[in-house]
Scaffold this active site. Structure first.
Site, PDB file in Angstrom:
ATOM      1  N   GLU A 185       0.854  -1.194   0.000  1.00  0.00           N
ATOM      2  CA  GLU A 185       0.000   0.000   0.000  1.00  0.00           C
ATOM      3  C   GLU A 185       0.887   1.241   0.000  1.00  0.00           C
ATOM      4  O   GLU A 185       2.061   1.170   0.376  1.00  0.00           O
ATOM      5  CB  GLU A 185      -0.860   0.018   1.262  1.00  0.00           C
ATOM      6  CG  GLU A 185      -1.841  -1.117   1.360  1.00  0.00           C
ATOM      7  CD  GLU A 185      -2.797  -1.161   0.195  1.00  0.00           C
ATOM      8  OE1 GLU A 185      -3.537  -0.201  -0.020  1.00  0.00           O
ATOM      9  OE2 GLU A 185      -2.799  -2.172  -0.529  1.00  0.00           O
ATOM     10  N   LYS A 200     -10.119  -6.750   4.459  1.00  0.00           N
ATOM     11  CA  LYS A 200     -10.522  -7.812   3.523  1.00  0.00           C
ATOM     12  C   LYS A 200     -11.348  -8.889   4.231  1.00  0.00           C
ATOM     13  O   LYS A 200     -12.348  -9.372   3.689  1.00  0.00           O
ATOM     14  CB  LYS A 200      -9.282  -8.423   2.872  1.00  0.00           C
ATOM     15  CG  LYS A 200      -8.594  -7.448   1.907  1.00  0.00           C
ATOM     16  CD  LYS A 200      -7.231  -7.940   1.506  1.00  0.00           C
ATOM     17  CE  LYS A 200      -6.554  -7.016   0.513  1.00  0.00           C
ATOM     18  NZ  LYS A 200      -5.139  -7.340   0.307  1.00  0.00           N
TER      19      LYS A 200
END
Ligand code: HSE
Length: 402
Positions: A185, A200
């Site tokens: 990220e 997630k």
């Protein structure tokens, strides 16, 4: 010709353009229509890029263009992605996204908005990169009562743990390599501290229950404390270490957690290496099914977004049902969750450890003569926290997967 717009020309956004350029003819052959990227929204300009002429800076250009039927949101983060997604759905344009942060926090609301407007909010790429997992949960497994989903859901940390085990390389070098490969990220803390995997599993848990598993309720621990020595201990007891995300229904309710766990070498998730992710779904009829593939990276993730676009183009004006309501699931109090723990403590605690934890079998490593390790009985987090206080030389604990 189906004309689409891409919001955000970063790693995944540029991947979408590449997937459509390279596989465009193949896709056209399959759906009987050509996909064309008409606009790319970004605050930057991209002089010299073959798609530089498609770049726009104003979302209204896209929202007011009746030719645009699908918008790919690959901006990431909350704002302006949330605002733009809502406005696109209200303009009856389907939105396909890889933005797990937005899906985890506003998935139910955006799905409802899509339904009201006869379009879709699709997010296959938000979990597991290129791995088909959202669509199987929404279609192939709809006859199942899913009671557990456990997976390796972050490519960056799996890459780091794999290399830490095999190369014993320093953490910072491995993180840099993962960043160079486009896995991490923008703020890699989200990977390392487990926040990305947490979002997630919140998405998967919400699809499993049909309600909202709020990511803020999920116990989350990352891998920043894991060191090569832990792998030496793990190996000594026939295990390896993986960052696992899990959501599970048992007799007392729902548990959700993200943490590094020692898991038996026999467990199929133990063999998932490098950037690969894998998700094991336990259904009450089928038993276990497993989904495996590249969990991060430009083209793998972009391919999943384009597959969602294709779904929208193939079914114009049709809302694909996705059961995920805003009602928030109450998760089990994590202090009551039970596991076995692997403990590392100073050699001076050898006797005390037996008194506190009962019969233990010390694990000694020649390279670490000042300490030892042992596996506890199964106990709750709260019990473990109490006992741990009684070891003056306590160094670390890692939970063991049941
Ligand atoms: N940073 C994420 C990962 C990208 O490493 O898995 C895919 O969501």
């Amino acid at each position: 010709m189906a004309k689409i717009a891409v919001l955000g020309y970063g790693t995944v956004g540029s991947g979408i353009v590449e997937v459509i350029s390279r596989n465009g003819d193949l896709i056209a052959g399959r759906i009987g229509e050509t996909l064309e990227v008409k606009y790319i929204l970004d605050i930057r300009d991209f002089p010299g890029d073959p798609f530089a002429d498609r770049v726009v800076h104003d979302i209204d250009v896209i929202l007011q263009d009746p030719e645009i039927s699908v918008v790919c949101e690959t901006m990431g983060g909350q704002q302006p992605a949330f605002e733009f997604s809502k406005r696109a759905l209200c303009a009856k344009k389907s939105v396909c996204t890889s933005n797990k942060e937005l899906v985890a926090s506003h998935g139910a609301e955006l799905i409802e908005l899509a339904k009201e407007n006869g379009c879709n909010y699709l997010f296959e790429a938000s979990v597991g990169g290129g791995i088909p997992i959202i669509r199987p949960l929404n279609t192939s497994l709809t006859a199942e009562r899913v009671v557990e989903i456990t997976g390796i859901l972050n490519g960056t940390t799996n890459y780091i743990l794999t290399k830490m085990k095999s190369e014993k390389a320093p953490f910072s070098d491995l993180l840099r390599r993962a960043q160079e490969k486009g896995y991490a990220e923008r703020n890699p803390e989200a990977d390392i501290e487990g926040y990305d995997a947490c979002r997630k599993i919140a998405i998967l848990g919400s699809l499993m229950t049909g309600k909202t598993v709020d990511y803020r309720d999920i116990y989350t621990e990352g891998i920043s404390d894991i060191a090569p020595e832990d792998f030496a201990y793990a190996q000594a007891i026939g295990t390896t270490i993986k960052l696992l995300a899990t959501v599970k229904e048992d007799a007392d309710g729902y548990l959700a957690a993200v943490a590094p766990l020692m898991l038996s070498d026999e467990n199929p998730l133990a063999g998932i290496n490098n950037v690969f992710n894998a998700i094991v779904v336990h259904g009450n009829m089928q038993g276990e099914t497993m989904y495996y593939g590249k969990g991060a990276g430009k083209l793998a993730t972009a391919s999943a977004v384009v597959a969602d676009v294709i779904d929208c183009v193939k079914h114009p004006g049709k809302h694909v049902i996705c059961l995920w309501s805003k009602e928030r699931i109450a998760l089990k109090d994590f202090s009551k969750v039970r596991s076995k723990f692997f403990v590392r403590t100073a050699i001076s605690d050898l006797e005390t450890a037996g008194e506190v934890f009962g019969r233990i079998e010390p694990v000694r490593l020649a390279q670490l003569p000042e300490e030892f390790g042992f596996v506890t009985q199964e106990m709750s987090e709260a019990e473990f926290a109490q006992k741990q206080q009684k070891l003056p030389g306590f160094l670390k604990r890692i939970r063991i997967k049941d």
